[in-house]
Scaffold this motif. Structure first.
Motif, PDB file in Angstrom:
ATOM      1  N   TYR A 256       0.840  -1.195   0.000  1.00 53.26           N
ATOM      2  CA  TYR A 256       0.000   0.000   0.000  1.00 53.26           C
ATOM      3  C   TYR A 256       0.875   1.245   0.000  1.00 53.26           C
ATOM      4  CZ  TYR A 256      -3.753  -3.028   1.926  1.00 53.26           C
ATOM      5  OH  TYR A 256      -4.675  -4.017   2.169  1.00 53.26           O
ATOM      6  N   GLY A 257       0.612   2.150  -0.945  1.00 52.21           N
ATOM      7  CA  GLY A 257       1.244   3.469  -0.925  1.00 52.21           C
ATOM      8  C   GLY A 257       0.337   4.445  -0.198  1.00 52.21           C
ATOM      9  N   PRO A 258       0.763   5.734  -0.112  1.00 51.61           N
ATOM     10  CA  PRO A 258       0.057   6.711   0.713  1.00 51.61           C
ATOM     11  C   PRO A 258      -1.452   6.804   0.536  1.00 51.61           C
ATOM     12  CG  PRO A 258       2.107   7.618  -0.033  1.00 51.61           C
ATOM     13  CD  PRO A 258       1.987   6.268  -0.679  1.00 51.61           C
ATOM     14  N   SER A 259      -1.965   6.804  -0.689  1.00 49.59           N
ATOM     15  CA  SER A 259      -3.424   6.975  -0.760  1.00 49.59           C
ATOM     16  C   SER A 259      -4.143   5.700  -1.194  1.00 49.59           C
ATOM     17  CB  SER A 259      -3.763   8.136  -1.702  1.00 49.59           C
ATOM     18  OG  SER A 259      -3.108   7.899  -2.913  1.00 49.59           O
ATOM     19  N   ASP A 260      -3.449   4.575  -1.064  1.00 51.01           N
ATOM     20  CA  ASP A 260      -4.066   3.310  -1.483  1.00 51.01           C
ATOM     21  C   ASP A 260      -5.043   2.799  -0.442  1.00 51.01           C
ATOM     22  OD1 ASP A 260      -2.608   3.274  -3.772  1.00 51.01           O
ATOM     23  OD2 ASP A 260      -1.014   2.018  -2.959  1.00 51.01           O
ATOM     24  N   MET A 261      -6.042   2.114  -0.933  1.00 52.92           N
ATOM     25  CA  MET A 261      -6.969   1.445  -0.036  1.00 52.92           C
ATOM     26  C   MET A 261      -7.321   0.081  -0.624  1.00 52.92           C
ATOM     27  SD  MET A 261     -10.613   3.316  -0.797  1.00 52.92           S
ATOM     28  CE  MET A 261     -11.611   2.137   0.094  1.00 52.92           C
ATOM     29  N   LEU A 262      -7.875  -0.768   0.198  1.00 57.18           N
ATOM     30  CA  LEU A 262      -8.376  -2.056  -0.291  1.00 57.18           C
ATOM     31  C   LEU A 262      -9.862  -2.092   0.016  1.00 57.18           C
ATOM     32  CD1 LEU A 262      -7.838  -4.899  -1.432  1.00 57.18           C
ATOM     33  CD2 LEU A 262      -7.266  -5.630   0.881  1.00 57.18           C
ATOM     34  N   GLY A 263     -10.663  -2.101  -1.039  1.00 53.69           N
ATOM     35  CA  GLY A 263     -12.115  -2.037  -0.869  1.00 53.69           C
ATOM     36  C   GLY A 263     -12.668  -3.277  -0.170  1.00 53.69           C
ATOM     37  N   GLY A 264     -13.859  -3.117   0.395  1.00 55.70           N
ATOM     38  CA  GLY A 264     -14.501  -4.220   1.108  1.00 55.70           C
ATOM     39  C   GLY A 264     -14.664  -5.452   0.227  1.00 55.70           C
ATOM     40  N   HIS A 265     -14.332  -6.591   0.773  1.00 55.46           N
ATOM     41  CA  HIS A 265     -14.427  -7.842   0.014  1.00 55.46           C
ATOM     42  C   HIS A 265     -14.518  -9.010   0.994  1.00 55.46           C
ATOM     43  CE1 HIS A 265     -10.209  -7.479   1.114  1.00 55.46           C
ATOM     44  NE2 HIS A 265     -10.153  -8.803   1.055  1.00 55.46           N
ATOM     45  N   VAL A 266     -14.860 -10.178   0.478  1.00 55.05           N
ATOM     46  CA  VAL A 266     -14.751 -11.406   1.269  1.00 55.05           C
ATOM     47  C   VAL A 266     -13.734 -12.319   0.594  1.00 55.05           C
ATOM     48  CG1 VAL A 266     -16.989 -11.509   2.436  1.00 55.05           C
ATOM     49  CG2 VAL A 266     -16.823 -12.264   0.095  1.00 55.05           C
ATOM     50  N   ASP A 267     -13.033 -13.085   1.389  1.00 51.41           N
ATOM     51  CA  ASP A 267     -12.053 -14.042   0.858  1.00 51.41           C
ATOM     52  C   ASP A 267     -12.692 -15.420   0.912  1.00 51.41           C
ATOM     53  OD1 ASP A 267      -9.863 -12.220   0.454  1.00 51.41           O
ATOM     54  OD2 ASP A 267      -9.702 -12.115   2.614  1.00 51.41           O
ATOM     55  N   ASP A 268     -13.219 -15.847  -0.233  1.00 52.36           N
ATOM     56  CA  ASP A 268     -14.018 -17.079  -0.189  1.00 52.36           C
ATOM     57  C   ASP A 268     -13.546 -18.127  -1.195  1.00 52.36           C
ATOM     58  OD1 ASP A 268     -14.673 -15.715  -2.453  1.00 52.36           O
ATOM     59  OD2 ASP A 268     -16.821 -15.568  -2.058  1.00 52.36           O
ATOM     60  N   MET A 269     -12.298 -17.996  -1.679  1.00 48.72           N
ATOM     61  CA  MET A 269     -11.875 -18.914  -2.730  1.00 48.72           C
ATOM     62  C   MET A 269     -11.137 -20.157  -2.220  1.00 48.72           C
ATOM     63  SD  MET A 269     -13.354 -17.437  -5.010  1.00 48.72           S
ATOM     64  CE  MET A 269     -13.075 -18.834  -6.087  1.00 48.72           C
ATOM     65  N   GLU A 270     -10.985 -20.261  -0.922  1.00 44.78           N
ATOM     66  CA  GLU A 270     -10.304 -21.435  -0.386  1.00 44.78           C
ATOM     67  C   GLU A 270     -11.364 -22.479  -0.015  1.00 44.78           C
ATOM     68  OE1 GLU A 270      -9.640 -18.254   0.753  1.00 44.78           O
ATOM     69  OE2 GLU A 270      -7.915 -18.064  -0.588  1.00 44.78           O
ATOM     70  N   ALA A 271     -10.978 -23.763  -0.127  1.00 49.17           N
ATOM     71  CA  ALA A 271     -11.968 -24.836   0.036  1.00 49.17           C
ATOM     72  C   ALA A 271     -12.436 -24.978   1.483  1.00 49.17           C
ATOM     73  CB  ALA A 271     -11.358 -26.152  -0.458  1.00 49.17           C
ATOM     74  N   ASP A 272     -11.523 -24.803   2.424  1.00 48.32           N
ATOM     75  CA  ASP A 272     -11.841 -25.127   3.820  1.00 48.32           C
ATOM     76  C   ASP A 272     -11.785 -23.875   4.682  1.00 48.32           C
ATOM     77  OD1 ASP A 272     -12.027 -26.058   6.365  1.00 48.32           O
ATOM     78  OD2 ASP A 272     -10.371 -27.498   6.221  1.00 48.32           O
ATOM     79  N   TRP A 273     -12.945 -23.328   5.018  1.00 49.47           N
ATOM     80  CA  TRP A 273     -12.975 -22.085   5.787  1.00 49.47           C
ATOM     81  C   TRP A 273     -12.757 -22.302   7.278  1.00 49.47           C
ATOM     82  CZ3 TRP A 273     -17.801 -19.127   3.435  1.00 49.47           C
ATOM     83  CH2 TRP A 273     -17.533 -18.868   2.093  1.00 49.47           C
ATOM     84  N   THR A 274     -12.655 -23.557   7.703  1.00 49.12           N
ATOM     85  CA  THR A 274     -12.356 -23.745   9.132  1.00 49.12           C
ATOM     86  C   THR A 274     -10.902 -23.349   9.409  1.00 49.12           C
ATOM     87  OG1 THR A 274     -11.610 -26.042   8.915  1.00 49.12           O
ATOM     88  CG2 THR A 274     -13.979 -25.677   9.297  1.00 49.12           C
ATOM     89  N   LYS A 275     -10.078 -23.294   8.340  1.00 46.03           N
ATOM     90  CA  LYS A 275      -8.682 -22.883   8.515  1.00 46.03           C
ATOM     91  C   LYS A 275      -8.596 -21.365   8.348  1.00 46.03           C
ATOM     92  CE  LYS A 275      -7.652 -27.232   8.757  1.00 46.03           C
ATOM     93  NZ  LYS A 275      -8.468 -27.937   7.837  1.00 46.03           N
TER      94      LYS A 275
END
Ligand SMILES: O=C(O)CCC(=O)C(=O)O
Length: 367
Positions: A256-275
Motif C-alpha cells: 500500500y502506498g500513501p493513498s491506497d486502499m483495499l475495498g470491502g471484500h470477502v475471501d471465499d476462494m479457499e476450500a476449507d474455511w475452518t482454517k
C-alpha cells in the motif's frame, strides 16, 4: 478475491461504503487549525475531510490498560497452547487479533523479504502482465537502474544486447544503467525505483488468477518459503480446530502506498474455511474495517500496526473487510521501532520505502 467497486451511485448506499469513505477522507487536525476542528466535531462530529477516530478500536491501548474492563463486545481469548495475548469480538466468531505478535527484528526481516524475495519470479506481481517476469527489481531500484523495452511488439530489437547490463530477462524488458543508452533509444523505459512504488501485490505459493478469481494450479510456482510457513503455523493456533495444524499453501502480499486502499471484500476462494487466513501487518499503521455478511452491516473499525496479526476463520471468512486508509509520513504512522532498526546504510532504501508504505502478507491454506 476482492469484490469490485460498485458502479457509480451505489458507492455510499451501504453502511460499509459509508465507513470506507469516512475513514478514507479522515484528516488529522492540523496544528494550526486544531482547536477549530475540535470545535466542529463537538458540534456534531462526522467525517468528510475532518472527523475523528474515537470509534476505532485500538488493541494496543487495550493491552496496555492491563486487566481493566474491556469495552463492550470485546474479550480476551488467550489460549494455554499459545504464548501471546489474543483479543476477539463476542459477536464476530472466528476473528482473532494478536497485537504486537512480531518483534521489531522480525518485522524488518519480513519487510526485506516482501520487497526483495517475494516479488521474484515465478511469483507473479501486478507488474508481470505489463513487463513479464522481473528479477531483482529491488536491487535494480537501489542501484538506480532503468527497465527498458528491448524488443518492440513486432519483434524488432530496440537495443543491442551487448550494450546493456547483465540483467537480461526472458521477456521484452531488461534493466540497464541510465548511462548505457541514449534517451531516444528507449521509447519505453521506467526507473526501477518508480516500479517498486507501483508494486501493489505479489502472490506466493499457489498462484491466484485474479481474472478467474481462483487459484490456477497449472501456473509455475514455488512452495511457500519454509520460514513463512512455520510462522503462519505458529500464529494460526488460536483459530485452528483442535488437534489440527495449519498448512500454508498460498499467500498474497499487498503493498500500500500513501493513498491506497483495499475495498470491502470477502475471501471465499479457499476450500476449507475452518482454517484461518493469517494476516500480517508491516510498516505504516492503517484502519481495518471488519463488517458483516453483507455491506449493509456497519463495520467495526480497528487500527492495525506493524507486527500485528489478524486471523479470520469460520464464520469470519464470510465477513466483508477492507483497508480504507493508511497513515503515512507525518501522519501518526507509528513506525518508530522500524526507523531505528532500519537506519543502517544497507537498509536506508527500505526505510525510505516503509516511511510511506504498508505491507500485508496474508497466508492461506487452500485445500
Ligand atoms: O491489508 C490487509 O490488512 C487486509 C488484506 C486483505 O484483506 C486481503 O488481502 O484479502
Amino acid at each position: 478475491m476482492y469484490a469490485e467497486t460498485e458502479p457509480g451511485g451505489a458507492a455510499e448506499r451501504t453502511a460499509f461504503r459509508r465507513a470506507e469513505k469516512q475513514y478514507k477522507l479522515y484528516k488529522p487536525p492540523s496544528r494550526k487549525g486544531r482547536s477549530k476542528s475540535r470545535g466542529k466535531q463537538a458540534g456534531g462530529g462526522g467525517f468528510g475531510g475532518g472527523g475523528d477516530l474515537s470509534a476505532v478500536v485500538d488493541f494496543h491501548a487495550l493491552l496496555a490498560a492491563g486487566e481493566g474492563e474491556l469495552p463492550a463486545g470485546i474479550r480476551r481469548c488467550d489460549r494455554a497452547s499459545f504464548h501471546l495475548p489474543v483479543f476477539c469480538f463476542l459477536d464476530r466468531p472466528g476473528f482473532y487479533f494478536i497485537p504486537g505478535a512480531l518483534s521489531t527484528e522480525e518485522q524488518c526481516y519480513w519487510i526485506r523479504e516482501s520487497l526483495k524475495t517475494f516479488p521474484q519470479p515465478p511469483n507473479r506481481t501486478n507488474l508481470t502482465a505489463t513487463y513479464g517476469p522481473i528479477s531483482d527489481l529491488f536491487i535494480a531500484a537501489k542501484n538506480q537502474k532503468i527497465l527498458v523495452e528491448v524488443q518492440s511488439s513486432n519483434g524488432q530489437e530496440r537495443v543491442e544486447q551487448n550494450n546493456v547490463g547483465e540483467n537480461a530477462h526472458p521477456g521484452k524488458f531488461k534493466f540497464v544503467d541510465g548511462s548505457e543508452i541514449q534517451k531516444e533509444e528507449r521509447p519505453k523505459s521506467t526507473m526501477a525505483a518508480a516500479l517498486v512504488r507501483k508494486l501493489r501485490w505479489s502472490t506466493l505459493g499457489l498462484q491466484f488468477d485474479w481474472s478467474k478469481r481462483n487459484y490456477d494450479v497449472s501456473l509455475p510456482h514455488n512452495k511457500i518459503p519454509d520460514d513463512l510457513a512455520t510462522l503462519a503455523k505458529k500464529m494460526a493456533v488460536p483459530a485452528m480446530p483442535s488437534g489440527e495444524e495449519f498448512t500454508a499453501e498460498a499467500a498474497i502480499v499487498n503493498y500500500y502506498g500513501p493513498s491506497d486502499m483495499l475495498g470491502g471484500h470477502v475471501d471465499d476462494m479457499e476450500a476449507d474455511w475452518t482454517k484461518p487466513i493469517v494476516s500480517i501487518s508491516l510498516g505504516c499503521k492503517c484502519i481495518f474495517l471488519l463488517g458483516g455478511k453483507t455491506r449493509d452491516e456497519a463495520p467495526t473499525p480497528m487500527f492495525l500496526r506493524s507486527g500485528d496479526i489478524v486471523l479470520m476463520a469460520g464464520e469470519a471468512r464470510e465477513r466483508f473487510h477492507g483497508v480504507p486508509r493508511i497513515f503515512t509520513e507525518g501522519d501518526q504512522q507509528d513506525i518508530s521501532g522500524l526507523v531505528s532498526e532500519l537506519s543502517d546504510g544497507d537498509d536506508r532504501f527500505i526505510l525510505d520505502y516503509i516511511h510511506n508504505s504498508r505491507i500485508n502478507i496474508n497466508i492461506r491454506q487452500v485445500y
